[in-house]
Design an enzyme around this catalytic site. Sequence first.
Site, PDB file in Angstrom:
ATOM      1  N   GLY A 135     -55.515  -9.249 -43.569  1.00  0.00           N
ATOM      2  CA  GLY A 135     -55.943 -10.643 -43.613  1.00  0.00           C
ATOM      3  C   GLY A 135     -55.152 -11.464 -42.610  1.00  0.00           C
ATOM      4  O   GLY A 135     -53.950 -11.227 -42.412  1.00  0.00           O
ATOM      5  N   SER A 136     -55.821 -12.399 -41.942  1.00  0.00           N
ATOM      6  CA  SER A 136     -55.151 -13.192 -40.901  1.00  0.00           C
ATOM      7  C   SER A 136     -55.698 -14.612 -40.877  1.00  0.00           C
ATOM      8  O   SER A 136     -55.832 -15.211 -39.811  1.00  0.00           O
ATOM      9  CB  SER A 136     -55.347 -12.530 -39.543  1.00  0.00           C
ATOM     10  OG  SER A 136     -56.738 -12.340 -39.325  1.00  0.00           O
TER      11      SER A 136
ATOM     12  N   TRP B  26     -53.004 -18.440 -44.675  1.00  0.00           N
ATOM     13  CA  TRP B  26     -51.854 -17.847 -45.398  1.00  0.00           C
ATOM     14  C   TRP B  26     -51.559 -16.459 -44.859  1.00  0.00           C
ATOM     15  O   TRP B  26     -50.397 -16.061 -44.759  1.00  0.00           O
ATOM     16  CB  TRP B  26     -52.161 -17.838 -46.889  1.00  0.00           C
ATOM     17  CG  TRP B  26     -51.111 -17.332 -47.855  1.00  0.00           C
ATOM     18  CD1 TRP B  26     -51.366 -16.635 -48.999  1.00  0.00           C
ATOM     19  CD2 TRP B  26     -49.679 -17.507 -47.838  1.00  0.00           C
ATOM     20  NE1 TRP B  26     -50.193 -16.372 -49.675  1.00  0.00           N
ATOM     21  CE2 TRP B  26     -49.135 -16.891 -48.989  1.00  0.00           C
ATOM     22  CE3 TRP B  26     -48.801 -18.119 -46.943  1.00  0.00           C
ATOM     23  CZ2 TRP B  26     -47.764 -16.862 -49.269  1.00  0.00           C
ATOM     24  CZ3 TRP B  26     -47.424 -18.091 -47.221  1.00  0.00           C
ATOM     25  CH2 TRP B  26     -46.925 -17.471 -48.370  1.00  0.00           C
ATOM     26  N   GLY B  27     -52.581 -15.710 -44.486  1.00  0.00           N
ATOM     27  CA  GLY B  27     -52.361 -14.372 -43.921  1.00  0.00           C
ATOM     28  C   GLY B  27     -51.473 -14.447 -42.685  1.00  0.00           C
ATOM     29  O   GLY B  27     -50.548 -13.642 -42.511  1.00  0.00           O
TER      30      GLY B  27
ATOM     31  N   LYS C 190     -55.589 -22.213 -61.132  1.00  0.00           N
ATOM     32  CA  LYS C 190     -55.179 -23.541 -60.641  1.00  0.00           C
ATOM     33  C   LYS C 190     -56.146 -24.052 -59.578  1.00  0.00           C
ATOM     34  O   LYS C 190     -56.264 -25.261 -59.371  1.00  0.00           O
ATOM     35  CB  LYS C 190     -53.727 -23.533 -60.155  1.00  0.00           C
ATOM     36  CG  LYS C 190     -53.419 -22.645 -58.950  1.00  0.00           C
ATOM     37  CD  LYS C 190     -53.699 -23.297 -57.615  1.00  0.00           C
ATOM     38  CE  LYS C 190     -53.614 -22.317 -56.470  1.00  0.00           C
ATOM     39  NZ  LYS C 190     -54.050 -22.873 -55.180  1.00  0.00           N
TER      40      LYS C 190
ATOM     41  N   ASN D 248     -58.725 -27.155 -51.755  1.00  0.00           N
ATOM     42  CA  ASN D 248     -59.698 -27.349 -52.839  1.00  0.00           C
ATOM     43  C   ASN D 248     -59.751 -28.822 -53.238  1.00  0.00           C
ATOM     44  O   ASN D 248     -60.814 -29.396 -53.428  1.00  0.00           O
ATOM     45  CB  ASN D 248     -59.311 -26.496 -54.048  1.00  0.00           C
ATOM     46  CG  ASN D 248     -59.615 -25.021 -53.822  1.00  0.00           C
ATOM     47  OD1 ASN D 248     -60.768 -24.613 -53.825  1.00  0.00           O
ATOM     48  ND2 ASN D 248     -58.577 -24.232 -53.580  1.00  0.00           N
TER      49      ASN D 248
ATOM     50  N   LYS E 114     -61.507 -20.788 -46.148  1.00  0.00           N
ATOM     51  CA  LYS E 114     -62.398 -20.650 -47.306  1.00  0.00           C
ATOM     52  C   LYS E 114     -61.785 -21.264 -48.558  1.00  0.00           C
ATOM     53  O   LYS E 114     -60.610 -21.038 -48.855  1.00  0.00           O
ATOM     54  CB  LYS E 114     -62.666 -19.161 -47.593  1.00  0.00           C
ATOM     55  CG  LYS E 114     -63.303 -18.405 -46.428  1.00  0.00           C
ATOM     56  CD  LYS E 114     -64.769 -18.716 -46.318  1.00  0.00           C
ATOM     57  CE  LYS E 114     -65.405 -17.953 -45.173  1.00  0.00           C
ATOM     58  NZ  LYS E 114     -66.643 -18.541 -44.698  1.00  0.00           N
TER      59      LYS E 114
ATOM     60  N   GLN F  91     -61.430 -21.308 -52.592  1.00  0.00           N
ATOM     61  CA  GLN F  91     -61.530 -20.299 -53.653  1.00  0.00           C
ATOM     62  C   GLN F  91     -61.943 -20.928 -54.981  1.00  0.00           C
ATOM     63  O   GLN F  91     -62.420 -20.256 -55.887  1.00  0.00           O
ATOM     64  CB  GLN F  91     -60.183 -19.583 -53.817  1.00  0.00           C
ATOM     65  CG  GLN F  91     -59.673 -18.937 -52.540  1.00  0.00           C
ATOM     66  CD  GLN F  91     -60.378 -17.632 -52.185  1.00  0.00           C
ATOM     67  OE1 GLN F  91     -59.913 -16.552 -52.491  1.00  0.00           O
ATOM     68  NE2 GLN F  91     -61.530 -17.755 -51.551  1.00  0.00           N
TER      69      GLN F  91
HETATM   70  N1  LIG Z   1     -53.819 -21.168 -47.127  1.00  0.00           N
HETATM   71  C1  LIG Z   1     -52.938 -21.358 -48.094  1.00  0.00           C
HETATM   72  O1  LIG Z   1     -52.204 -22.360 -48.098  1.00  0.00           O
HETATM   73  C2  LIG Z   1     -52.807 -20.329 -49.190  1.00  0.00           C
HETATM   74  C3  LIG Z   1     -51.594 -20.282 -49.903  1.00  0.00           C
HETATM   75  C4  LIG Z   1     -51.446 -19.350 -50.921  1.00  0.00           C
HETATM   76  C5  LIG Z   1     -52.474 -18.481 -51.216  1.00  0.00           C
HETATM   77  N2  LIG Z   1     -53.624 -18.537 -50.495  1.00  0.00           N
HETATM   78  C6  LIG Z   1     -54.658 -17.543 -50.835  1.00  0.00           C
HETATM   79  O2  LIG Z   1     -54.660 -16.540 -49.823  1.00  0.00           O
HETATM   80  C7  LIG Z   1     -55.951 -15.946 -49.724  1.00  0.00           C
HETATM   81  C8  LIG Z   1     -56.372 -15.916 -48.263  1.00  0.00           C
HETATM   82  O3  LIG Z   1     -56.465 -17.241 -47.788  1.00  0.00           O
HETATM   83  P1  LIG Z   1     -56.118 -17.675 -46.292  1.00  0.00           P
HETATM   84  O4  LIG Z   1     -55.664 -19.106 -46.390  1.00  0.00           O
HETATM   85  O5  LIG Z   1     -55.204 -16.711 -45.634  1.00  0.00           O
HETATM   86  O6  LIG Z   1     -57.549 -17.567 -45.567  1.00  0.00           O
HETATM   87  P2  LIG Z   1     -58.385 -18.741 -44.868  1.00  0.00           P
HETATM   88  O7  LIG Z   1     -59.213 -19.418 -45.898  1.00  0.00           O
HETATM   89  O8  LIG Z   1     -57.491 -19.583 -44.030  1.00  0.00           O
HETATM   90  O9  LIG Z   1     -59.292 -17.962 -43.821  1.00  0.00           O
HETATM   91  C9  LIG Z   1     -60.452 -17.268 -44.126  1.00  0.00           C
HETATM   92  C10 LIG Z   1     -60.269 -15.845 -43.641  1.00  0.00           C
HETATM   93  O10 LIG Z   1     -61.382 -15.057 -44.052  1.00  0.00           O
HETATM   94  C11 LIG Z   1     -61.759 -14.232 -42.959  1.00  0.00           C
HETATM   95  N3  LIG Z   1     -63.131 -13.814 -43.137  1.00  0.00           N
HETATM   96  C12 LIG Z   1     -64.270 -14.522 -42.933  1.00  0.00           C
HETATM   97  N4  LIG Z   1     -65.348 -13.752 -43.199  1.00  0.00           N
HETATM   98  C13 LIG Z   1     -64.863 -12.548 -43.590  1.00  0.00           C
HETATM   99  C14 LIG Z   1     -65.478 -11.330 -44.025  1.00  0.00           C
HETATM  100  N5  LIG Z   1     -66.796 -11.207 -44.117  1.00  0.00           N
HETATM  101  N6  LIG Z   1     -64.672 -10.288 -44.368  1.00  0.00           N
HETATM  102  C15 LIG Z   1     -63.335 -10.402 -44.309  1.00  0.00           C
HETATM  103  N7  LIG Z   1     -62.698 -11.517 -43.903  1.00  0.00           N
HETATM  104  C16 LIG Z   1     -63.462 -12.578 -43.566  1.00  0.00           C
HETATM  105  C17 LIG Z   1     -61.516 -15.109 -41.748  1.00  0.00           C
HETATM  106  O11 LIG Z   1     -61.456 -14.319 -40.584  1.00  0.00           O
HETATM  107  C18 LIG Z   1     -60.171 -15.714 -42.125  1.00  0.00           C
HETATM  108  O12 LIG Z   1     -59.136 -14.830 -41.791  1.00  0.00           O
HETATM  109  C19 LIG Z   1     -56.862 -16.781 -50.645  1.00  0.00           C
HETATM  110  O13 LIG Z   1     -57.029 -16.111 -51.883  1.00  0.00           O
HETATM  111  C20 LIG Z   1     -56.073 -18.072 -50.867  1.00  0.00           C
HETATM  112  O14 LIG Z   1     -56.353 -18.680 -52.116  1.00  0.00           O
HETATM  113  C21 LIG Z   1     -53.808 -19.425 -49.489  1.00  0.00           C
HETATM  114  O1  LIG Z   2     -55.296 -25.070 -50.088  1.00  0.00           O
HETATM  115  P1  LIG Z   2     -55.655 -24.429 -51.401  1.00  0.00           P
HETATM  116  O2  LIG Z   2     -56.298 -25.385 -52.353  1.00  0.00           O
HETATM  117  O3  LIG Z   2     -56.445 -23.160 -51.185  1.00  0.00           O
HETATM  118  O4  LIG Z   2     -54.281 -24.005 -52.080  1.00  0.00           O
HETATM  119  C1  LIG Z   2     -53.333 -23.346 -51.303  1.00  0.00           C
HETATM  120  C2  LIG Z   2     -52.296 -22.592 -52.119  1.00  0.00           C
HETATM  121  O5  LIG Z   2     -52.892 -21.770 -53.082  1.00  0.00           O
HETATM  122  C3  LIG Z   2     -51.226 -23.465 -52.693  1.00  0.00           C
HETATM  123  O6  LIG Z   2     -50.228 -22.667 -53.301  1.00  0.00           O
END
Ligand SMILES: NC(=O)c1ccc[n+]([C@@H]2O[C@H](COP(=O)([O-])OP(=O)(O)OC[C@H]3O[C@@H](n4cnc5c(N)ncnc54)[C@H](O)[C@@H]3O)[C@@H](O)[C@H]2O)c1
Ligand SMILES: O=P(O)(O)OC[C@H](O)CO
Length: 368
Positions: A17-18, A21-22, A213, A278, A306, A308
Amino acid sequence: MMMMNGHADKHRVAVIGSGNWGSVASRLIASNTAKLPDFHDEVRMWVFEETLPTGEKLSESINQAHENCKYLPGIKLGTNVIADPDLESTVKDADMLVFVTPHQFVEGICKKLVGKLRPGAEAISLIKGMEVKMEGPCMISKLIKDTLGINCCVLMGANIANEIAVEKFSEATIGYREDKQAANRWAKLFTTSYFLVAVVEDIEGVELCGTLKNVVAIAAGLVDGLDMGNNTKAAIMRIGLREMRAFSKLLFPSVRDNTFFESCGVADLITTCLGGRNRRVAEAFARNGGKRSFDELEAEMLHGQKLQGVSTAREVYEVLTHHGWQELFPLLSTVHEICIGQLPPTSIVEYSEHTPVLSLVGGSTPCY
Ligand SMILES: NC(=O)c1ccc[n+]([C@@H]2O[C@H](COP(=O)([O-])OP(=O)(O)OC[C@H]3O[C@@H](n4cnc5c(N)ncnc54)[C@H](O)[C@@H]3O)[C@@H](O)[C@H]2O)c1
Ligand SMILES: O=P(O)(O)OC[C@H](O)CO
């Protein structure tokens, strides 16, 4: 650490994942692998390939600039983060796999990985979400564990990625089942001076906190969009936390109350309801009177990132209707009904016989 030819081999980390957060997680991990003797420096990061407006491939752009210009612009990832668009080659040498994609994609990814992993590989999921199967709800760590036959911990917490990217202090919680040594290995990989990790033996509790959450954050965004003020938002957060705990314990009686006081619990709820995606998109949804869909707003406001919370609200609702629990969880139910346009955004705080969101809060429902 694996033993090869009598010599201890260093751990190799792959990040699947990239996105926002990735990319930040890869940067954080790579800063540690570069320093810690029991890890290989290189962190291989799987990129869901896309073509940038310049015509360049995202993975090539990351490897050239050491920056993810789409999902984390302006932040250097470290020269030891190698972007790889090929899933199989990303994981083939790794024994520590970090899953961090939006939850809707993980099942397809896992199916592609079956039979491709190095023996002895283990995983951690940073993914906030769940799947609902015929047999009932399935947490993402279980999906990874069952599909790939590997141990899988979780890491959740008050972790808005853009803040961790610029090294502002955060805490996180690792949840594990039985294998504390594995959890401690993950804690070592993630801990830095600005990222403090606690380890708890309650994998379901930690993962459900991170998952649920996001639904409460949608509710918080709706009250922001309705200009209801801080007291209402605090009420929503309190009710949300109660419903998170009640729902988690109904699904998994082993879930511990103390988990809700870790970073993955109340702290993540607060940060997401104040500063998350969100919340932001839900605010826009309410300001538009529910006339523009979440999908449309997500595409316009998040540029490929995206949400969630909307899909998790639907998944939670499926569980609630299956068990006939909707009335026990007015907030979680109402969020879904608003998201699909069945109720207006104002229902989040309105009393009605059908959606008594604020009337039930002090109630003495047995599972609370
Ligand atoms: N961003 C944050 O602040 C944060 C913090 C903690 C946890 N998270 C969690 O981490 C997880 C990943 O979120 P994120 O923020 O890294 O992603 P993101 O929402 O920033 O990005 C979406 C990702 O999905 C990929 N994507 C799109 N279509 C796809 C497909 N068909 N198959 C596979 N990948 C595809 C994109 O290339 C991109 O890397 C989520 O569950 C999120 O809740 C996010
Ligand atoms: O930006 P959100 O709402 O996907 O939340 C990001 C993280 O989950 C916060 O810990």
